[in-house]
Enzyme design. Structure first.
Site, mmCIF file in Angstrom:
data_model
loop_
_atom_site.group_PDB
_atom_site.id
_atom_site.type_symbol
_atom_site.label_atom_id
_atom_site.label_comp_id
_atom_site.label_asym_id
_atom_site.label_seq_id
_atom_site.Cartn_x
_atom_site.Cartn_y
_atom_site.Cartn_z
ATOM 1 N N ARG A 164 2.906 -6.555 -8.946
ATOM 2 C CA ARG A 164 1.453 -6.654 -8.888
ATOM 3 C C ARG A 164 1.037 -8.021 -9.418
ATOM 4 O O ARG A 164 1.584 -8.518 -10.413
ATOM 5 C CB ARG A 164 0.788 -5.543 -9.704
ATOM 6 C CG ARG A 164 0.817 -4.173 -9.050
ATOM 7 C CD ARG A 164 -0.059 -4.142 -7.808
ATOM 8 N NE ARG A 164 -0.150 -2.816 -7.201
ATOM 9 C CZ ARG A 164 0.650 -2.368 -6.247
ATOM 10 N NH1 ARG A 164 1.657 -3.134 -5.816
ATOM 11 N NH2 ARG A 164 0.463 -1.158 -5.731
ATOM 12 N N GLU A 194 -6.498 -9.840 -4.107
ATOM 13 C CA GLU A 194 -5.991 -9.729 -2.737
ATOM 14 C C GLU A 194 -7.027 -9.055 -1.838
ATOM 15 O O GLU A 194 -7.522 -7.983 -2.175
ATOM 16 C CB GLU A 194 -4.692 -8.918 -2.719
ATOM 17 C CG GLU A 194 -3.573 -9.578 -3.489
ATOM 18 C CD GLU A 194 -2.291 -8.764 -3.475
ATOM 19 O OE1 GLU A 194 -1.277 -9.265 -3.979
ATOM 20 O OE2 GLU A 194 -2.303 -7.612 -2.980
ATOM 21 N N HIS A 250 1.534 -9.782 0.389
ATOM 22 C CA HIS A 250 1.766 -8.396 -0.032
ATOM 23 C C HIS A 250 2.436 -7.613 1.105
ATOM 24 O O HIS A 250 2.049 -6.489 1.445
ATOM 25 C CB HIS A 250 0.461 -7.714 -0.449
ATOM 26 C CG HIS A 250 0.671 -6.586 -1.414
ATOM 27 N ND1 HIS A 250 -0.175 -6.328 -2.462
ATOM 28 C CD2 HIS A 250 1.652 -5.628 -1.484
ATOM 29 C CE1 HIS A 250 0.243 -5.271 -3.134
ATOM 30 N NE2 HIS A 250 1.356 -4.840 -2.561
#
Length: 338
Positions: free
Chosen positions: A242, A271, A300
């Site tokens: 993360r 994000e 991601h």
């Protein structure tokens, strides 16, 4: 008559055939008719009927839960659950579930790909050979390139994905050491790796660092300028966990100064990134010299393969069905684990 109702907050799949097969006639499945941008787009009627709520990208706050008077379980269709207010859910006795085993191999492969691409200089040679004019037809002598067997591969957190990474790193010849204060003694013996007693002890000896801890109050900002500076000069940092765990501005400072030889990120603090973006992302997009071949950013995407995407779908439905209909709830995240 169905004995439970499950509401999907996002329209992620073209049809509901897989869900209907898994849930069977005992569960009513509600998919949003159109793409939604937040929980606010869901109808009051659907929210009022839902006993199970499926979440992929959206955040769930205490205020949101007021729209779900019958809710018994929320399933985060993924591994991380930092987008869910677990305190508010616990106050309502709503179970929080996740899907911890859908993309283990994909994320582990991605972490190793980032580390090896940097440590073998693939991106550095790629950038210089396509420059105009191209670099000389020879290897680049740079601290970034190091033999695996002379390096310590440090891992923060030792869950499922990190375990898969540790085994891969061992296979490539790295000496593997991890830090995880929440695991019982002896885990290292089963894996055939070494264990650091403190984060500082791990960082002091780590040449290539891979981050695999969940985002909690304890781990937010865990790796800041002070901590990353403990890494030996020429270290590489990889984060597929993360974004907020690693201070991205500190990473930029240390990469620009040369203390870090390389950084590989699949996750960033916000994000998708919004303007003004952090210095590291700005310089990466501008192709500034100090980032070329030394910085890799992927969106991601470490979790993704078509097979993993299908696993998210089926495993999350299986998890929700077990929570609502039994015989035993699976993958329950306890409130006190934060």
């Amino acid at each position: 008559m169905p004995s439970a109702t499950v509401l999907y907050s996002e329209k992620s799949y073209a049809d509901d055939s897989v869900e209907r097969r898994i849930y069977g006639p005992d569960v009513r499945v509600i998919f949003p008719a159109t793409a939604s941008n937040s929980l606010a787009d869901l109808s009051d009627e659907d929210c009022a009927a839902a006993e199970g709520l499926m979440i992929l990208r959206f955040k769930v706050f205490a205020e949101d839960l007021k729209r779900f008077p019958r809710l018994r379980a929320i399933c985060r269709m993924g591994v991380g659950y930092d987008n869910l207010d677990r305190v508010a859910a616990a106050d309502r006795q709503i179970m929080i579930l996740n899907v911890p085993d859908y993309g283990t191999t994909e994320v582990a492969d991605h972490a190793m790909a980032l580390a090896l691409s940097l440590r073998r200089g693939l991106l550095m040679h790629h950038e210089t050979q396509r420059a105009s004019p191209p670099a000389a037809w020879r290897y680049i002598d740079d601290p970034l390139l190091r033999r695996s067997s002379v390096q310590t591969f440090g891992i923060v957190g030792m869950g499922r994905i990190a375990t898969a990474v540790a085994l891969r790193a061992k296979a490539f010849g790295f000496r593997v050491v991890f830090y995880d204060p929440h695991l019982p003694n002896g885990v290292e013996l089963g894996l055939g790796v070494q264990r650091a007693a403190t984060l500082e002890e791990l960082l002091h000896q780590t040449d290539t660092l891979s981050v695999h801890t969940p985002l909690t109050r304890e781990t937010r900002g865990l790796l800041g300028l002070k901590e990353l500076s403990l890494l030996p000069k020429g270290a590489v940092v990889v984060n597929t966990a993360r974004g907020p765990i690693v201070d991205i501005d500190a990473a930029a400072t240390l990469l620009k100064s040369g203390h870090l030889a390389g950084v590989g990120l699949d996750v960033v603090p916000v994000e998708p990134p919004v303007e003004p973006v952090p210095e590291l992302i700005r310089a990466y997009r501008a192709r500034e010299d100090w980032t070329l071949g030394r910085l890799i950013i992927t969106p991601h995407s470490a979790f993704y393969t078509p097979q993993a995407w299908d696993d998210i779908r089926s495993k999350s439905a299986e998890t929700m069905r077990a929570a609502l209909l039994g015989p035993r709830a699976q993958n329950v995240i306890p409130p006190e684990s934060d």
